[in-house]
Design a protein around this motif. Sequence first.
Motif, short mmCIF file in Angstrom:
data_model
loop_
_atom_site.label_atom_id
_atom_site.label_comp_id
_atom_site.label_asym_id
_atom_site.label_seq_id
_atom_site.Cartn_x
_atom_site.Cartn_y
_atom_site.Cartn_z
N MET A 1 26.49 43.94 49.39
CA MET A 1 27.25 43.29 50.46
C MET A 1 28.00 42.06 49.96
N VAL A 2 28.02 41.83 48.65
CA VAL A 2 28.71 40.66 48.10
C VAL A 2 29.81 41.11 47.15
N THR A 3 30.81 40.27 47.01
CA THR A 3 31.87 40.51 46.03
C THR A 3 31.33 40.25 44.63
N ILE A 4 31.56 41.18 43.72
CA ILE A 4 31.10 41.03 42.34
C ILE A 4 32.28 40.56 41.50
N SER A 5 32.11 39.42 40.83
CA SER A 5 33.17 38.84 40.01
C SER A 5 32.97 39.20 38.54
N ASP A 6 34.06 39.17 37.78
CA ASP A 6 33.92 39.36 36.34
C ASP A 6 33.07 38.25 35.72
N SER A 7 33.01 37.08 36.40
CA SER A 7 32.20 35.96 35.91
C SER A 7 30.71 36.20 36.08
N SER A 8 30.34 37.26 36.81
CA SER A 8 28.93 37.59 36.98
C SER A 8 28.33 38.19 35.72
N PHE A 9 29.19 38.58 34.76
CA PHE A 9 28.73 39.25 33.55
C PHE A 9 28.94 38.36 32.33
N VAL A 10 27.89 38.20 31.53
CA VAL A 10 28.00 37.55 30.23
C VAL A 10 28.31 38.63 29.21
N ARG A 11 29.37 38.43 28.41
CA ARG A 11 29.88 39.54 27.59
C ARG A 11 30.00 39.12 26.12
N THR A 12 29.65 40.04 25.24
CA THR A 12 29.89 39.86 23.81
C THR A 12 30.32 41.22 23.24
N ALA A 13 30.91 41.18 22.04
CA ALA A 13 31.26 42.42 21.34
C ALA A 13 31.16 42.18 19.85
N VAL A 14 30.67 43.18 19.14
CA VAL A 14 30.55 43.12 17.68
C VAL A 14 31.14 44.40 17.11
N VAL A 15 32.08 44.26 16.16
CA VAL A 15 32.74 45.41 15.53
C VAL A 15 32.28 45.49 14.08
N ASN A 16 31.89 46.70 13.67
CA ASN A 16 31.44 46.94 12.29
C ASN A 16 30.32 45.99 11.87
N ASP A 17 29.49 45.58 12.82
CA ASP A 17 28.32 44.72 12.56
C ASP A 17 28.69 43.34 12.02
N SER A 18 29.97 42.94 12.07
CA SER A 18 30.34 41.67 11.45
C SER A 18 31.35 40.86 12.27
N TYR A 19 32.28 41.50 12.91
CA TYR A 19 33.34 40.80 13.64
C TYR A 19 32.86 40.59 15.08
N THR A 20 32.65 39.34 15.48
CA THR A 20 32.03 39.02 16.77
C THR A 20 33.03 38.34 17.70
N VAL A 21 33.03 38.79 18.95
CA VAL A 21 33.85 38.19 20.01
C VAL A 21 32.93 37.86 21.17
N THR A 22 33.10 36.67 21.77
CA THR A 22 32.19 36.24 22.83
C THR A 22 32.95 35.69 24.03
N ASP A 23 32.17 35.47 25.08
CA ASP A 23 32.64 34.81 26.29
C ASP A 23 33.87 35.51 26.87
N TYR A 24 34.86 34.73 27.30
CA TYR A 24 35.98 35.30 28.02
C TYR A 24 37.03 35.94 27.11
N ASP A 25 36.81 35.92 25.78
CA ASP A 25 37.65 36.73 24.90
C ASP A 25 37.27 38.20 24.98
N VAL A 26 36.11 38.48 25.57
CA VAL A 26 35.74 39.85 25.93
C VAL A 26 36.11 40.00 27.40
N ARG A 27 37.20 40.69 27.66
CA ARG A 27 37.77 40.71 29.01
C ARG A 27 37.22 41.89 29.81
N LEU A 28 36.97 41.63 31.10
CA LEU A 28 36.55 42.65 32.05
C LEU A 28 37.54 42.62 33.21
N SER A 29 38.28 43.70 33.41
CA SER A 29 39.29 43.75 34.46
C SER A 29 39.05 44.98 35.33
N PHE A 30 39.18 44.78 36.63
CA PHE A 30 39.10 45.89 37.57
C PHE A 30 40.51 46.40 37.87
#
Length: 393
Positions: free
Chosen positions: A119-148
Amino acid sequence: MKKWIALLLAAVLCLSLAACGNDASSAGGAQAQNTSPVPTAALSAPASEQTEPTEPQQEAVALSIGDKIDNDNFTMTFDSMQILDAYSYKTSEYSSTSLYVESGYKLLLVMGHIENKSMVTISDSSFVRTAVVNDSYTVTDYDVRLSFKRDKYFEIDPYTDLDYFLYINIPEKLAAQFEKAEFTLGFNNDMSIPVTEWKMDGTKVTPTDNLFSISGPGSAPSAEGVPEQAALEAAVGLAPSGSNPSDSKVKTIVCGDVIDTDDFTFTLNNVELTYELKPQNTSSVYTSYSAGSGKVYVHVDGQYYNKAKRDICIRDLFVPTADYDNGYTYKGFAVTDKDDNSFTWASSYVVCTPLETCHYHGLIECPKVVDETEAPLIVYLEIGGDTYQYVVR
């Protein structure tokens, strides 16, 4: 007189001895206090070497592409992971949105569907996000984008469902060496915005009630005897560039062919290049799809007959992919019409009930140069678990 002097000296001597006794007593008391037992922990290491106890790391629940998160608040699927030059989508009949891609970078894109059951609006800010490519290249926070997939791309309303995009930018050189990627999503049980905590050493942590990791697509196939680009596209689930009818995994389709699966039957009517897709009825006010400035559509026209015992929504339809000049890949989207003056495009809309036929349109927006040259152009269709190709030229 001598007696009085002797008595006076004796009195002074007594007073001096009494004072010395008090000093000795005080010194003895201080010594007793200083020799109190010292706690063992304090003796175990110098203060400069003492460290705070290490907090246990939260273990993520491991998922793969094709899995989903399902809880009381939402259901979120992870349908595909792709590397693309660019991606845009329609937000309404008259507007579209493009995902951000920095110059010299490519999109590493996870696509799926999310249903807000709360019953509540879910924001992209509700999710903490990270990404790692090839076990070495790391992206964190809002550089990992979530868009509806909507105009208000940063949130999803209660009791609605939408497609979503989870993506990062990766350097082109890294894209050429791509093997695998892992995205993590953390969130609280009540979907409140997680709070970041800063530690004394300057590092930070954002604890959440839940943590999931989504991995894909695994190691790329062996490149022995396989062109690098083809190996990359096979790894991320794209149609292979420059495929031809001799490829054993790709079937050829022509206009008029019928593809029969357990759930539906698809008939290919036509494939064409067009700058505007109009509905069947244009005798009154109507809606249409017009290609953007400097763009052209590759239009796949067909009939979709629903044999399944469930409703089919736009999100359930397959989408076409175009390969231009042996390597330029463009992914499309699907819409339908019922021979009237408008199209159905929203992902959650039912377009085909059981034993009903809908008019299928697959649209792939490409640069105008695709229509202005005679370079090879092939359309790929993923239908019923098989890959089909239509050779435009």
